[in-house]
Motif scaffolding. Structure first.
Motif, PDB file in Angstrom:
ATOM      1  N   LEU A 276     -12.193   2.679 -13.694  1.00 33.69           N
ATOM      2  CA  LEU A 276     -11.676   3.896 -13.764  1.00 33.69           C
ATOM      3  C   LEU A 276      -9.677   3.315 -13.492  1.00 33.69           C
ATOM      4  O   LEU A 276      -9.829   2.456 -12.045  1.00 33.69           O
ATOM      5  CB  LEU A 276     -12.161   4.639 -12.534  1.00 33.69           C
ATOM      6  CG  LEU A 276     -11.193   5.909 -13.118  1.00 33.69           C
ATOM      7  CD1 LEU A 276     -11.677   6.881 -14.057  1.00 33.69           C
ATOM      8  CD2 LEU A 276     -12.332   7.251 -11.974  1.00 33.69           C
ATOM      9  N   GLY A 277      -8.728   4.508 -13.694  1.00 32.51           N
ATOM     10  CA  GLY A 277      -7.416   4.125 -13.724  1.00 32.51           C
ATOM     11  C   GLY A 277      -7.404   4.556 -12.101  1.00 32.51           C
ATOM     12  O   GLY A 277      -6.230   4.937 -11.964  1.00 32.51           O
ATOM     13  N   VAL A 278      -8.193   4.497 -10.861  1.00 40.37           N
ATOM     14  CA  VAL A 278      -7.571   4.519  -9.709  1.00 40.37           C
ATOM     15  C   VAL A 278      -7.802   2.965  -8.650  1.00 40.37           C
ATOM     16  O   VAL A 278      -9.278   2.586  -8.857  1.00 40.37           O
ATOM     17  CB  VAL A 278      -8.447   5.242  -9.158  1.00 40.37           C
ATOM     18  CG1 VAL A 278      -7.957   6.020  -7.871  1.00 40.37           C
ATOM     19  CG2 VAL A 278      -8.461   6.765  -9.672  1.00 40.37           C
ATOM     20  N   LYS A 279      -6.890   2.375  -7.910  1.00 37.89           N
ATOM     21  CA  LYS A 279      -6.861   1.211  -6.806  1.00 37.89           C
ATOM     22  C   LYS A 279      -6.085   1.780  -6.025  1.00 37.89           C
ATOM     23  O   LYS A 279      -5.072   2.111  -6.165  1.00 37.89           O
ATOM     24  CB  LYS A 279      -6.000   0.644  -8.320  1.00 37.89           C
ATOM     25  CG  LYS A 279      -5.961  -1.211  -7.764  1.00 37.89           C
ATOM     26  CD  LYS A 279      -5.151  -2.112  -7.985  1.00 37.89           C
ATOM     27  CE  LYS A 279      -5.957  -2.255  -9.367  1.00 37.89           C
ATOM     28  NZ  LYS A 279      -4.953  -3.050 -10.307  1.00 37.89           N
ATOM     29  N   ALA A 280      -7.280   1.464  -4.689  1.00 34.34           N
ATOM     30  CA  ALA A 280      -6.641   1.020  -3.381  1.00 34.34           C
ATOM     31  C   ALA A 280      -5.790  -0.204  -3.136  1.00 34.34           C
ATOM     32  O   ALA A 280      -6.456  -1.690  -3.776  1.00 34.34           O
ATOM     33  CB  ALA A 280      -7.602   0.781  -2.736  1.00 34.34           C
ATOM     34  N   ILE A 281      -4.210  -0.233  -3.767  1.00 34.98           N
ATOM     35  CA  ILE A 281      -3.577  -1.517  -3.091  1.00 34.98           C
ATOM     36  C   ILE A 281      -4.137  -2.137  -1.677  1.00 34.98           C
ATOM     37  O   ILE A 281      -4.367  -3.305  -1.557  1.00 34.98           O
ATOM     38  CB  ILE A 281      -2.218  -0.764  -3.168  1.00 34.98           C
ATOM     39  CG1 ILE A 281      -2.142  -0.499  -4.786  1.00 34.98           C
ATOM     40  CG2 ILE A 281      -1.320  -2.114  -3.246  1.00 34.98           C
ATOM     41  CD1 ILE A 281      -2.880  -0.907  -6.251  1.00 34.98           C
ATOM     42  N   ASP A 282      -4.181  -0.982  -0.685  1.00 37.99           N
ATOM     43  CA  ASP A 282      -4.253  -1.406   0.701  1.00 37.99           C
ATOM     44  C   ASP A 282      -5.498  -0.209   1.382  1.00 37.99           C
ATOM     45  O   ASP A 282      -5.357   0.911   0.607  1.00 37.99           O
ATOM     46  CB  ASP A 282      -3.317  -1.806   1.240  1.00 37.99           C
ATOM     47  CG  ASP A 282      -2.010  -0.720   1.432  1.00 37.99           C
ATOM     48  OD1 ASP A 282      -1.910   0.624   1.739  1.00 37.99           O
ATOM     49  OD2 ASP A 282      -0.807  -1.166   1.695  1.00 37.99           O
TER      50      ASP A 282
ATOM     51  N   THR B 126      -8.483   7.383   4.004  1.00 37.44           N
ATOM     52  CA  THR B 126      -8.151   5.607   3.442  1.00 37.44           C
ATOM     53  C   THR B 126      -8.709   5.412   1.628  1.00 37.44           C
ATOM     54  O   THR B 126      -8.844   6.429   1.198  1.00 37.44           O
ATOM     55  CB  THR B 126      -9.031   4.154   3.400  1.00 37.44           C
ATOM     56  OG1 THR B 126     -10.388   4.021   2.748  1.00 37.44           O
ATOM     57  CG2 THR B 126      -9.296   3.974   4.605  1.00 37.44           C
ATOM     58  N   ALA B 127      -7.677   4.904   0.829  1.00 34.75           N
ATOM     59  CA  ALA B 127      -7.082   5.379  -0.381  1.00 34.75           C
ATOM     60  C   ALA B 127      -8.626   4.934  -1.082  1.00 34.75           C
ATOM     61  O   ALA B 127      -8.532   5.261  -2.778  1.00 34.75           O
ATOM     62  CB  ALA B 127      -6.681   3.583  -0.763  1.00 34.75           C
ATOM     63  N   ALA B 128      -9.666   3.723  -0.355  1.00 34.95           N
ATOM     64  CA  ALA B 128     -10.973   3.647  -1.410  1.00 34.95           C
ATOM     65  C   ALA B 128     -11.532   4.774  -1.094  1.00 34.95           C
ATOM     66  O   ALA B 128     -12.377   5.279  -1.593  1.00 34.95           O
ATOM     67  CB  ALA B 128     -11.715   2.742   0.028  1.00 34.95           C
ATOM     68  N   ASP B 129     -11.207   6.069  -0.313  1.00 37.15           N
ATOM     69  CA  ASP B 129     -12.160   7.496  -0.110  1.00 37.15           C
ATOM     70  C   ASP B 129     -11.904   7.968  -1.816  1.00 37.15           C
ATOM     71  O   ASP B 129     -11.997   8.859  -1.999  1.00 37.15           O
ATOM     72  CB  ASP B 129     -11.658   7.758   1.441  1.00 37.15           C
ATOM     73  CG  ASP B 129     -12.358   7.032   2.325  1.00 37.15           C
ATOM     74  OD1 ASP B 129     -13.238   6.810   2.529  1.00 37.15           O
ATOM     75  OD2 ASP B 129     -11.343   7.650   3.676  1.00 37.15           O
ATOM     76  N   PHE B 130     -10.525   7.884  -2.041  1.00 37.26           N
ATOM     77  CA  PHE B 130     -10.167   8.756  -3.414  1.00 37.26           C
ATOM     78  C   PHE B 130     -10.571   7.969  -4.692  1.00 37.26           C
ATOM     79  O   PHE B 130     -11.413   8.285  -5.465  1.00 37.26           O
ATOM     80  CB  PHE B 130      -8.773   9.384  -3.708  1.00 37.26           C
ATOM     81  CG  PHE B 130      -7.928  10.117  -2.566  1.00 37.26           C
ATOM     82  CD1 PHE B 130      -8.056  11.455  -3.492  1.00 37.26           C
ATOM     83  CD2 PHE B 130      -7.443   9.087  -1.440  1.00 37.26           C
ATOM     84  CE1 PHE B 130      -7.293  11.809  -2.206  1.00 37.26           C
ATOM     85  CE2 PHE B 130      -7.130  10.396  -0.126  1.00 37.26           C
ATOM     86  CZ  PHE B 130      -6.643  11.603  -1.140  1.00 37.26           C
TER      87      PHE B 130
END
Length: 543
Positions: free
Chosen positions: A156-162, A113-117
């Motif tokens: 940090l400029g990294v976000k999980a939109i979904d 998932t995006a959350a893993d990044f």
């Protein structure tokens, strides 16, 4: 390395066709369980944690079992990996939005998932992690402030939109983002699993998850052998032909050559006298790499903190003699930090190395003059220094050569040698427990900034402890205000290399590496990288 990262000159890799009985046809072997090879590695795995690695052997292993948004294709360009399409980019070219593949899975069955990044990137920049690669994420918004304890990791400029949408916001536009994102520090990690195993994460085959072409098996954390097994849940598994890659650590080139001679090995790396023996053989190949070999000086110690001593040491050994007699594999003398055939001027297409010229050459007379000045400033007539290296065959020969040259050309200097396993060498350099070390460095992507940022004062692998506000300021310009002006950015990088090598003699670069090897046609499509990791088996197969 990479990141960017310190390594031995060449990874010695031997490929052996396994279990091909006389009653098995090539067609049966192709696509069956018989797609198995054996390889040798010149060094052990230090860690499987993509946030903590600092050597190429670990990065190679992590790269076999993990994948990020991009991966490296056979032409050594970045291509889509876990990102299923090119990202959408904002008008100011600072915000990138990626959609992840629906079929990307971890080896425990959970989706990537995006959350893993988000978790992995925050882990790298978190000062508590002490990641050697943290400065590579400075391109992302707030990364520099976070790792310098001026902001919290969650800013940090990294976000999980979904679950499948990842947004990355940059500090400034950069022209090389896809290349950068192929690097090991930009790989995702499964937060739930990492927290379950805690500090043991990445210390054995059982304490890491895979999302790449292979799973890692049979590695206890201190062993000298392990296996890569095809990951059937990898999103691109249909294009992974090998079912198993068995790895055995072997630090002696001769062992691989003997296996080749007996027909047991189809691919083996060559060094020194073996190159001369096989250079006319039709199976011989040599590929230039962006890897550099160099001496690093500990600026926190009185002697090696003296710039005149560092300059003397940098000019006191014959680079051509070294590459011809010790290596002989196509490696060449290097008189600057950035290797040749690596990056070109955006305005005139001229090679960086050619444009900036020779910054430090073998010059015994100038070396003696600098040595005299250094002794006067240090108040000494004689000096004993220790050179630290890993214990591979080539590393030992390298420091023995340097010992002879330095003692011959700098009268009154005594050089002692300390050769230890790579994991110990990395620990000693990280702790600053050395005078001089011999190491290698291979960039993660083809932009000079990946070399230059190593010596940022707060860089994670700035083992020399170099600290220059002028240099740091120049690096920040390259990464920020000059990011959208390619030619001015290029000129600033030329200037920074001169400061690092000619002016401050922070390190002594002395050769640009090459990989020489014998290759049997039975083994196809092994990727040998000119920079970043050494090797990939993702596309390899037995013919």
């Amino acid at each position: 390395m990479k990141k960017g990262i310190l390594i031995t000159i060449i990874a010695v890799i031997g490929l052996v066709i396994a279990a091909c009985g006389s009653d098995t046809t090539k067609d049966e072997v192709k696509g069956s369980a018989k797609q198995s090879i054996k390889v040798t590695s010149a060094g052990e795995i230090a860690t499987l944690d993509s946030a903590l690695y600092s050597d190429t052997f670990s990065s190679d292993a992590i790269g076999q079992i993990s994948e990020g948004l991009y991966r490296v294709n056979p032409d050594n360009d970045a291509e889509l990996g876990l990102a299923k399409a090119d990202p959408t980019v904002s008008a100011d070219k600072k915000v990138y939005t990626f959609q992840l593949r629906d079929d990307a899975k971890w080896s425990n069955g959970e989706p990537v998932t995006a959350a893993d990044f988000v978790f992995a990137f925050q882990k790298v920049v978190d000062p508590k992690t002490a990641s050697p690669s943290s400065n590579q994420l400075d391109v992302i918004k707030n990364a520099n402030q976070i790792r310098n304890e001026k902001a919290e990791p969650n800013t940090l400029g990294v976000k999980a939109i979904d679950d499948k949408t990842l947004e990355i916001t940059l500090e400034n536009p950069i022209p090389y983002l896809p290349k950068l994102l192929t690097g090991t520090p930009f790989l995702p990690q499964n937060e739930k699993f990492v927290k379950e195993v805690g500090s043991k994460y990445g210390t054995s085959a059982d304490t890491v998850l895979s999302n790449g072409p292979f799973l890692l098996k049979d590695w206890s954390g201190i062993g000298t052998s392990w296996n890569y097994v095809k990951n059937k849940d990898y999103w691109d598994a249909e294009n992974v032909r090998l079912n198993k890659v068995a790895v055995q650590v072997a630090k002696d080139t001769g062992a691989g050559v003997n296996l080749y001679e007996t027909g047991d090995v189809q691919y083996t790396a060559l060094t020194d006298e073996f190159v001369q023996k096989y250079k006319d053989n039709k199976a011989y190949h040599s590929q230039s790499k962006s890897l550099i070999g160099y001496l690093g000086f500990n600026e926190d110690r009185k002697a090696t903190g003296n710039v005149h001593l560092r300059k003397a040491l940098s000019m006191a050994f014959d680079k051509d003699a070294y590459t011809q007699t010790i290596l002989g594999d196509g490696s060449k003398a290097l008189n600057g930090y950035i290797p040749s055939d690596f990056a070109k001027d955006p305005e005139n297409n001229k090679d960086f190395r050619a444009e900036n010229g020779d910054l430090v050459t073998f010059d015994p007379e100038k070396a003696k003059s600098e040595w005299t000045t250094a002794k006067k400033e240090l108040g000494i007539d004689k000096l004993t220094l220790e050179v630290l290296s890993s214990d591979t065959e080539v590393s030992k020969k390298t420091v023995e050569f340097l010992q002879s040259e330095l003692e011959k050309n700098l009268p009154g200097l005594t050089v002692k040698i300390k050769s230890v396993p790579l994991k110990n060498r990395l620990a000693l350099t990280t702790a600053g427990d050395y005078d001089i070390f011999y190491g290698t460095w291979s960039p993660d992507y083809s932009d000079p900034i990946n070399f230059l940022e190593v010596y940022q004062s707060d860089g994670g692998i700035n083992f020399s402890k170099y600290n220059s506000s002028t240099y740091d300021s120049g690096l920040n310009e390259v990464k920020s205000t000059l990011a959208t002006d390619p030619e001015k950015r290029w000129d600033k990088m030329l200037e920074l290399e001169k400061q690092l090598i000619s002016q401050d003699a922070v390190i002594a670069p002395f050769y640009q590496g090459a990989t020489a090897y014998l290759l049997n046609p039975e083994v196809q499509d092994v990727q040998i990288y000119p920079f970043g990791r050494n090797i990939s088996f993702r596309l390899a197969y037995v013919k």
